[in-house]
Scaffold this motif. Structure first.
Motif, short mmCIF file in Angstrom:
data_model
loop_
_atom_site.label_atom_id
_atom_site.label_comp_id
_atom_site.label_asym_id
_atom_site.label_seq_id
_atom_site.Cartn_x
_atom_site.Cartn_y
_atom_site.Cartn_z
N VAL B 11 23.53 54.50 -13.95
CA VAL B 11 23.93 53.68 -15.10
C VAL B 11 25.27 54.19 -15.58
CG1 VAL B 11 23.45 53.10 -17.50
CG2 VAL B 11 21.60 53.11 -15.83
N GLY B 81 13.67 48.33 -19.54
CA GLY B 81 14.31 47.08 -19.15
C GLY B 81 15.45 46.67 -20.06
N VAL B 82 15.87 47.57 -20.97
CA VAL B 82 16.97 47.23 -21.88
C VAL B 82 18.30 47.31 -21.14
CG1 VAL B 82 18.22 47.98 -23.92
CG2 VAL B 82 15.73 47.91 -23.94
N TYR B 83 18.51 48.42 -20.42
CA TYR B 83 19.72 48.56 -19.62
C TYR B 83 19.41 48.22 -18.18
CZ TYR B 83 22.02 51.23 -23.36
OH TYR B 83 22.58 51.63 -24.54
N GLU B 84 20.24 47.40 -17.57
CA GLU B 84 20.09 47.15 -16.15
C GLU B 84 20.94 48.16 -15.40
OE1 GLU B 84 20.82 43.08 -15.16
OE2 GLU B 84 19.20 42.37 -16.44
N PRO B 85 20.39 48.76 -14.34
CA PRO B 85 21.17 49.76 -13.61
C PRO B 85 22.44 49.16 -13.05
CG PRO B 85 18.99 49.42 -12.60
CD PRO B 85 19.06 48.53 -13.77
N SER B 86 23.55 49.92 -13.09
CA SER B 86 24.77 49.39 -12.48
C SER B 86 24.69 49.54 -10.96
CB SER B 86 26.02 50.07 -13.03
OG SER B 86 25.74 51.26 -13.70
N GLN B 89 17.91 50.28 -7.99
CA GLN B 89 16.98 49.31 -8.55
C GLN B 89 15.83 49.94 -9.32
OE1 GLN B 89 14.98 46.99 -5.55
NE2 GLN B 89 15.65 48.35 -3.94
N MET B 90 15.28 49.11 -10.22
CA MET B 90 14.19 49.53 -11.06
C MET B 90 13.07 48.53 -10.87
SD MET B 90 12.28 49.92 -13.93
CE MET B 90 12.67 48.75 -15.23
#
Lengths: 284, 250
Positions: B11, B81-86, B89-90
């Motif tokens: 991130v 799930g607030v920040y999406e990984p740059s 994957q999650m």
């Protein structure tokens, strides 16, 4: 199960990887819009509460919306009918419907700036589709519009003009305005989250547009320049709701202009939404 | 079955300061080029998480350990799930609930009862599912007649009671918490502790970030130690605490 993923960068040619990443972004943006729609119970309840709370400790409650518009219609109606040398019986229905639709549009645009900024703490802590915040903002303005619409039969009644089922002919126009409201809210909402100068700029531009758009004056008064006013997209947007209310047909260009605006604006907003959606949480 | 899985998650986010956020600067930068452009575009990028791979399964009680600014909160936000990984994957399954800020979604103008429903909605619980629980929540807060008053009239302690009782009324599958909830007076704290125990027991996964080793030992069976956004250790909580304390002494 939910998957938040960017494809792993390993062993893919950079161009192909970039393409895959872009495809994944578009898929997530589409999913966001759809999940937002499914959360209708959420944004409808939140929007209803917004309206209720805004007038919580006042005696009239949300009817203040109706009253303040009514006062404006009454004051402007008689003044401008004289200024423009028009018959008040013809002018006041035109003014009141125009003003109500204008307030709907400008409300969506102005509050659109706060789409994400107002819910900063929620965005930072829970996973709610971003589009749900835009739907909430538009739905809140629909509720305001519903309150203001009370004025229409009242005005027609006072002026002794019949109000019939024809007013329902405004519904397609309102529906298209709502679609435009959603992309508008996403667009100015993202822009305002990124650049904090946007909200005051939008407020100023809206004020200017109120005077240069045929809201309280008729495009006919421009004489041979009237087409200039009729090509104004904001006039088109007002026209498709106002004309049916006044039992008239919208100007010939209004629907095509609005259709173009819906498709074009929607496409631009969608591309930007897909591109920057995951950044919103960092911006607010 | 609830699970959380991170695959090589990175991130990064730009830090916007007052000036680089303004439109003026962006426009000036684009029109003049040169130094100013570098100024506006060379944003400070912070890499908060760096290539994290992590599997959390049903029944895991994970304690997050790390010095200030090591990425604990960012990790919780990615898991929620607030920040999406740059990059990376999650994957997750199960209803996730974050107790990062107890005052989430409290509206000061609405009454206590309205806020119970409101907060429930932000947790993904429909008002009709929340309504049968209002009385249970109300009883737990012991706020009595204050529940019909706007929350803006509440003291800080009362607000925490309300928020805590509401957010712990329906156990999620995955529970994410930042630090412990410092909730009100001693009497309430004890009561909150009991409710929390029950709440944690009923959720399948818990991830708790804290600086209190006693707390982590008591509540967690696994530990994640991160530093500078990198995973240093992920094993049994006692082992991770030992590694952490050894590294700190050096």
């Amino acid at each position: 199960m939910s998957v938040v993923a960017s494809p792993p960068p390993d062993e893919i040619a950079p161009a192909a990887a970039e393409r895959r990443a872009r495809a994944a972004r578009y898929a997530r943006a589409r999913a966001d819009l759809a999940e937002g729609l499914r959360a209708a119970w959420l944004w409808q309840a939140l929007a209803a509460q917004d309206v209720r709370l805004r007038y919580r400790r006042s005696m009239l409650g949300p009817l203040w919306l109706t009253l303040s518009t009514a006062v404006m219609v009454a004051a402007m109606g008689f003044l401008y009918a004289r200024l423009f040398g028009m018959d008040a019986h013809a002018y006041i229905p035109f003014l009141s419907t125009g003003l109500i639709v204008w307030q709907f549009i400008s409300g969506i645009v102005a509050e659109g700036c706060q789409t994400f900024l107002d819910v900063q703490s929620i965005i930072q802590q829970t996973k709610i589709p971003y589009s749900a915040h835009a739907y909430r903002s538009v739905y809140r303005n629909i509720l305001v519009l519903a309150h203001n619409m009370i004025i229409v039969p009242a005005v027609f009644g006072i002026l002794g003009q019949p109000v019939g089922w024809r007013v329902l002919a405004m519904l397609p126009g309102v529906a298209v305005l709502c679609v435009n409201g959603v992309w508008m809210s996403l667009l100015v909402g993202m822009a305002s989250a990124r650049f904090r100068d946007i909200p005051p700029i939008v407020a100023n531009v809206l004020q200017l547009l109120f005077f240069v758009t045929p809201v309280f004056w008729k495009p006919e008064s421009l004489g041979r320049w009237r087409t200039v006013a009729e090509y104004n997209p904001l006039f088109a947007a007002i026209d498709v709701v106002r004309a049916p209310l006044l039992d008239q047909t919208p100007a010939p260009h209004s629907w095509p202009i609005l259709a173009g605006l819906t498709v074009g604006g929607g496409a631009v907003a969608f591309v930007l939404f897909a591109r920057f959606r995951s950044r919103i949480a960092y911006w607010v | 079955m609830a699970f959380l899985a991170l695959r090589d998650v990175t991130v990064e986010f730009p830090i916007y300061q007052g000036s680089s956020r303004s439109l003026k600067k962006a426009i000036v930068a684009s029109s003049t080029g040169g130094n100013l452009a570098r100024d506006a575009l060379d944003r400070v990028q912070v890499r908060a998480l760096d290539g994290l791979t992590l599997d959390i399964a049903d029944g895991d009680r994970v304690g997050l350990i790390g010095p200030n600014g090591s990425g604990k909160t960012t990790l919780l936000k990615v898991l929620g799930g607030v920040y999406e990984p740059s990059r990376g994957q999650m994957l997750s399954s199960g209803r996730v609930s974050s107790l990062l800020d107890v005052s989430l979604g409290l509206n000061p103008e609405a009454t206590g009862r309205e806020n119970i429903v409101l907060r429930g909605m932000y947790m993904g619980i429909r008002p009709r599912d929340m309504r049968p629980r209002i009385e249970d929540v109300a009883a737990f807060t012991e706020l009595g007649p204050y529940l019909d008053m706007p929350v803006r009239t509440y003291s800080a302690g009362m607000m925490i009671r309300l928020a805590f009782a509401t957010s712990t009324c329906i156990p999620p599958d995955v529970l994410l918490m930042d630090e412990w909830l410092a909730a009100g007076d001693a009497h309430f704290l004890e009561k909150a502790q009991r409710r929390m125990e029950d709440f944690v027991r009923r959720s399948s996964i818990m991830v708790l970030a804290s600086h209190s080793m006693d707390l982590l030992k008591r509540w967690c069976n696994k530990g994640v130690y991160i530093r500078h956004g990198k995973l240093i250790a992920y094993e049994a909580i006692d082992a991770v605490i030992a590694i952490y304390q050894e590294q700190r002494q050096r």
